[in-house]
Motif scaffolding. Sequence first.
Motif, short mmCIF file in Angstrom:
data_model
loop_
_atom_site.label_atom_id
_atom_site.label_comp_id
_atom_site.label_asym_id
_atom_site.label_seq_id
_atom_site.Cartn_x
_atom_site.Cartn_y
_atom_site.Cartn_z
N LEU A 183 -53.15 38.49 -43.28
CA LEU A 183 -52.58 37.41 -44.39
C LEU A 183 -53.76 36.33 -44.75
CD1 LEU A 183 -50.01 38.58 -42.78
CD2 LEU A 183 -48.94 36.31 -43.38
N ALA A 184 -53.33 35.74 -45.74
CA ALA A 184 -54.44 34.76 -46.38
C ALA A 184 -55.10 33.77 -45.42
CB ALA A 184 -53.95 34.15 -47.47
N ASP A 185 -54.11 33.47 -44.30
CA ASP A 185 -54.62 32.37 -43.27
C ASP A 185 -55.13 33.15 -42.11
OD1 ASP A 185 -52.48 33.69 -42.15
OD2 ASP A 185 -51.05 31.88 -42.02
N GLY A 186 -55.36 34.38 -42.30
CA GLY A 186 -56.16 35.07 -40.84
C GLY A 186 -55.27 35.47 -40.07
N TYR A 187 -53.67 35.30 -40.11
CA TYR A 187 -52.90 35.85 -39.24
C TYR A 187 -52.78 37.20 -39.41
CZ TYR A 187 -48.80 36.66 -36.40
OH TYR A 187 -48.05 37.18 -35.44
N VAL A 188 -52.83 38.14 -38.49
CA VAL A 188 -52.46 39.55 -38.66
C VAL A 188 -51.35 39.96 -38.15
CG1 VAL A 188 -53.64 41.83 -37.76
CG2 VAL A 188 -55.11 40.02 -38.01
N GLN A 189 -50.58 40.49 -38.97
CA GLN A 189 -49.10 41.35 -38.52
C GLN A 189 -49.38 42.69 -38.38
OE1 GLN A 189 -46.22 39.89 -38.30
NE2 GLN A 189 -45.65 41.79 -37.60
N ARG A 190 -49.24 43.30 -37.29
CA ARG A 190 -49.38 44.54 -37.04
C ARG A 190 -48.15 45.30 -37.07
NH1 ARG A 190 -54.50 45.61 -34.97
NH2 ARG A 190 -55.80 43.75 -34.37
N VAL A 220 -37.10 37.44 -38.58
CA VAL A 220 -36.94 37.20 -39.87
C VAL A 220 -38.58 36.77 -40.51
CG1 VAL A 220 -36.23 35.20 -41.49
CG2 VAL A 220 -34.75 36.48 -40.16
N HIS A 221 -39.06 36.06 -39.53
CA HIS A 221 -40.45 35.46 -39.70
C HIS A 221 -41.27 36.89 -39.61
CE1 HIS A 221 -39.89 31.46 -39.00
NE2 HIS A 221 -39.48 31.53 -37.69
N LYS A 222 -41.14 37.86 -38.98
CA LYS A 222 -41.93 38.94 -39.32
C LYS A 222 -41.76 39.75 -40.63
CE LYS A 222 -42.48 41.11 -34.76
NZ LYS A 222 -42.20 42.35 -33.92
N LEU A 223 -40.73 39.66 -41.39
CA LEU A 223 -40.25 40.23 -42.48
C LEU A 223 -41.05 39.30 -43.47
CD1 LEU A 223 -36.54 41.25 -42.57
CD2 LEU A 223 -38.49 42.54 -43.06
N ARG A 224 -40.96 37.96 -43.38
CA ARG A 224 -41.51 37.04 -44.20
C ARG A 224 -43.16 37.25 -44.34
NH1 ARG A 224 -40.22 32.62 -47.00
NH2 ARG A 224 -41.90 31.23 -47.65
N GLU A 272 -39.54 51.82 -56.65
CA GLU A 272 -39.96 50.33 -57.07
C GLU A 272 -39.85 49.32 -55.86
OE1 GLU A 272 -41.01 49.64 -59.94
OE2 GLU A 272 -40.90 51.49 -60.62
N GLY A 273 -40.32 48.13 -56.17
CA GLY A 273 -40.34 47.14 -54.95
C GLY A 273 -41.74 47.12 -53.88
N LEU A 274 -41.53 46.46 -53.08
CA LEU A 274 -42.62 46.05 -52.25
C LEU A 274 -42.75 47.20 -51.12
CD1 LEU A 274 -42.26 42.29 -52.00
CD2 LEU A 274 -43.73 43.54 -53.46
N VAL A 275 -43.66 46.94 -49.97
CA VAL A 275 -43.70 48.06 -49.11
C VAL A 275 -42.41 48.07 -48.30
CG1 VAL A 275 -45.10 48.80 -47.21
CG2 VAL A 275 -46.33 47.35 -49.04
N PRO A 276 -41.95 49.16 -48.24
CA PRO A 276 -40.55 49.22 -47.24
C PRO A 276 -40.88 49.12 -45.71
CG PRO A 276 -41.33 51.37 -47.82
CD PRO A 276 -42.30 50.59 -48.69
N VAL A 277 -40.14 48.19 -45.28
CA VAL A 277 -40.30 47.85 -43.92
C VAL A 277 -38.90 48.34 -43.15
CG1 VAL A 277 -40.57 46.11 -42.10
CG2 VAL A 277 -41.89 45.95 -44.40
N ALA A 278 -38.92 48.99 -41.98
CA ALA A 278 -37.84 49.29 -41.32
C ALA A 278 -37.81 48.78 -40.00
CB ALA A 278 -37.41 50.76 -41.29
N PHE A 279 -36.75 48.30 -39.35
CA PHE A 279 -36.71 47.85 -38.10
C PHE A 279 -35.76 48.83 -37.15
CE2 PHE A 279 -37.61 43.79 -39.62
CZ PHE A 279 -38.41 43.08 -38.66
N VAL A 280 -36.25 49.26 -35.96
CA VAL A 280 -35.68 50.19 -34.98
C VAL A 280 -35.48 49.66 -33.71
CG1 VAL A 280 -35.93 52.41 -34.00
CG2 VAL A 280 -36.79 52.09 -36.15
N PHE A 281 -34.05 49.60 -33.35
CA PHE A 281 -33.84 48.71 -32.13
C PHE A 281 -33.64 49.85 -31.07
CE2 PHE A 281 -32.20 46.20 -35.65
CZ PHE A 281 -32.68 45.03 -35.36
N ALA A 282 -34.48 49.88 -29.98
CA ALA A 282 -34.85 50.84 -28.88
C ALA A 282 -34.20 50.33 -28.03
CB ALA A 282 -36.20 51.28 -29.06
#
Length: 306
Positions: A183-190, A220-224, A272-282
């Motif tokens: 991210l712009a602030d240097g945080y890395v979301q993996r 929610v923070h991850k999605l943001r 269309e739209g942004l990068v798709p993100v999916a949550f898997v509850f294992a």
Amino acid sequence: MDPSITPSAPRCQGPGVPAGQDRRTGGRRRSDNPLVQRRPTHRKNSTGPRRRELLQALGIFQRATPDQLWKLTRPDNQHDKLTRDNLLDLQDHHLVRIESVRDDQRQVWVLTARGHREAKQLLEPKGIRVSVLRKEEYDPVTGELLGGGYDDHAAAVTSTAAELHRAGIGHRLGFQTEVPHRLADGYVQRADPVVRAPAAGVLALLLEIDRRSEDAHDLVHKLRRYWQWSRLLAPDADKHTVDLARFRPDAIEHIDHEKRLWRRLYPPTGREGLVPVAFVFADTTEAKVAATSSYWPSRPSAGGEL
């Protein structure tokens, strides 16, 4: 002498011949000693394609059980027996080794240094990042090999990819784990795994694997953070676009996606739209569901089902 107590074999035999056995003329056989290690008759040398598939899968996911490797390489087979046989053959060739045994008695396999080098030759020319080699560590006192930990989250990530591949979603070479998104602030979301179509390099989706260890606020923070990352501009964006996004943050919504960073890393997906993100509850259990029910309340669908 009473015939009922007559010996069943002569008392005197030739040297080296036990009583009651005929003299052997063909020499000693391996089967005479049951303690001699013998190669199982069902083991066959792994073929080129199977050897390549297993090395590639372990090169991408670093560690895996035979069940996971079966679904990642040969999901059309009825079970993982052939995969286990091929792993044993690769072990004979010093390409893989057993790192540990899980509580369910499933073995966790990793690459040896030799196997890691071969996996690099198979993956790096295709532009696929190879996972770090799991080095052998020994107890300094006993000298015994220490089994590395295969934590539940890592196992869930590999199992998710294996089940997706078995269901026909994604290719074995289309998975990549722990992909960084800065991210712009240097945080890395993996992203736990990213599923791509290898032939065209097209993104399918980013996956987040949750074992009910995080509450809804964390998710929610991850999605943001993914949303913030998708709004970043490409490094070669023109000055007018950069100034517009800097001084008018709301203007980013109207900037063409072609000028976004994510479109440079992940080519168009046909949607269309942004990068798709999916949550898997294992590894979900009733206890975990009860503990998080306040965050994820069940809602009936139109048909009345939960």
